[in-house]
Design a protein around this motif. Structure first.
Motif, short mmCIF file in Angstrom:
data_model
loop_
_atom_site.label_atom_id
_atom_site.label_comp_id
_atom_site.label_asym_id
_atom_site.label_seq_id
_atom_site.Cartn_x
_atom_site.Cartn_y
_atom_site.Cartn_z
N LEU A 52 36.22 88.76 42.80
CA LEU A 52 36.92 88.88 40.80
C LEU A 52 37.69 90.14 40.95
O LEU A 52 38.30 90.28 40.51
CB LEU A 52 35.79 88.19 40.38
CG LEU A 52 35.93 88.15 38.69
CD1 LEU A 52 37.21 87.57 38.36
CD2 LEU A 52 34.73 87.37 37.94
N GLN A 64 41.18 91.09 41.59
CA GLN A 64 42.12 89.81 42.26
C GLN A 64 43.62 90.58 40.87
O GLN A 64 42.74 90.95 39.74
CB GLN A 64 41.53 88.88 40.47
CG GLN A 64 40.30 87.68 41.46
CD GLN A 64 41.82 86.35 42.15
OE1 GLN A 64 42.97 86.18 41.66
NE2 GLN A 64 41.22 86.15 44.15
N LYS A 83 44.00 88.02 36.84
CA LYS A 83 42.20 87.69 36.72
C LYS A 83 42.44 85.90 35.67
O LYS A 83 42.82 85.84 35.37
CB LYS A 83 41.95 88.65 35.44
CG LYS A 83 41.75 90.53 35.64
CD LYS A 83 40.80 90.93 36.94
CE LYS A 83 40.78 91.67 37.30
NZ LYS A 83 40.61 92.45 38.77
N PHE A 115 35.59 80.25 38.10
CA PHE A 115 36.01 81.67 39.36
C PHE A 115 34.77 81.90 40.08
O PHE A 115 34.42 81.31 41.39
CB PHE A 115 36.40 82.60 38.98
CG PHE A 115 36.78 83.98 40.14
CD1 PHE A 115 38.05 83.22 40.75
CD2 PHE A 115 36.10 84.11 40.87
CE1 PHE A 115 38.40 84.16 41.94
CE2 PHE A 115 36.84 85.44 41.87
CZ PHE A 115 37.44 85.28 42.39
#
Length: 165
Positions: free
Chosen positions: A88, A91, A94, A101
């Motif tokens: 995350l 990424q 986002k 996610f």
């Protein structure tokens, strides 16, 4: 509150500003930051409360936390969560929902899939209840047939046992 006029070089008023003296006084009253050495914090002569032994409850609570942490570590949960959070973090774009996610990366259904599964489960529960009702009715009919058959066969047995004159 007081009003103070601020003058420019030419002596003309630019604006009137309102400010609260009590706010300035509060700022002045704030103590300066206190600095401690590590030795001062652990010294029993400086502050005896800091060297106080933990209570039984605190020890039990700490032991529970440690046991739970070991459990999470041994079962691989910490590694999995760490990998998902790193993914995350890395990424570029986002996601709008961080929770979705994380669920997707951990192998769980998305929100729409979850809602579909909930609807399917509701339909299956209704179907199950219908089938259960039919099953109970069939069982009761079977019991009635057994009872009527035993009553009929017992009448035949009684007639057979009677001597004929």
């Amino acid at each position: 509150m007081t009003t103070k006029s601020i003058l420019r070089k030419g002596g003309t008023k630019k604006e009137d500003y309102v400010f609260d003296r009590s706010k300035r006084e509060k700022k002045k009253k704030k103590p300066n930051a206190v600095q401690f050495n590590v030795g001062e914090l652990t010294s029993s002569t400086e502050n005896p409360k800091l060297n106080k032994k933990p209570s039984k409850k605190a020890k039990e609570k700490q032991a529970k936390k440690e046991a739970f942490r070991k459990y999470l570590e041994s079962s691989g949960v910490l590694d999995a969560l760490t990998k998902v959070l790193v993914a995350l973090y890395e990424q570029n774009d986002k996601p709008t929902s961080a929770v979705e996610f994380v669920q997707q990366k951990l192998g769980g259904p998305s929100l729409s899939e979850y809602e579909k599964l909930q609807a399917e489960m509701s339909d299956l529960q209704i179907r199950y209840n219908e089938l259960l009702t039919v099953h109970q009715e069939t069982c009761s009919q079977l019991e009635e047939l057994k009872n009527t058959h035993t009553v009929a066969s017992s009448k035949d047995n009684v007639e057979v046992d009677l001597p004929k004159p």
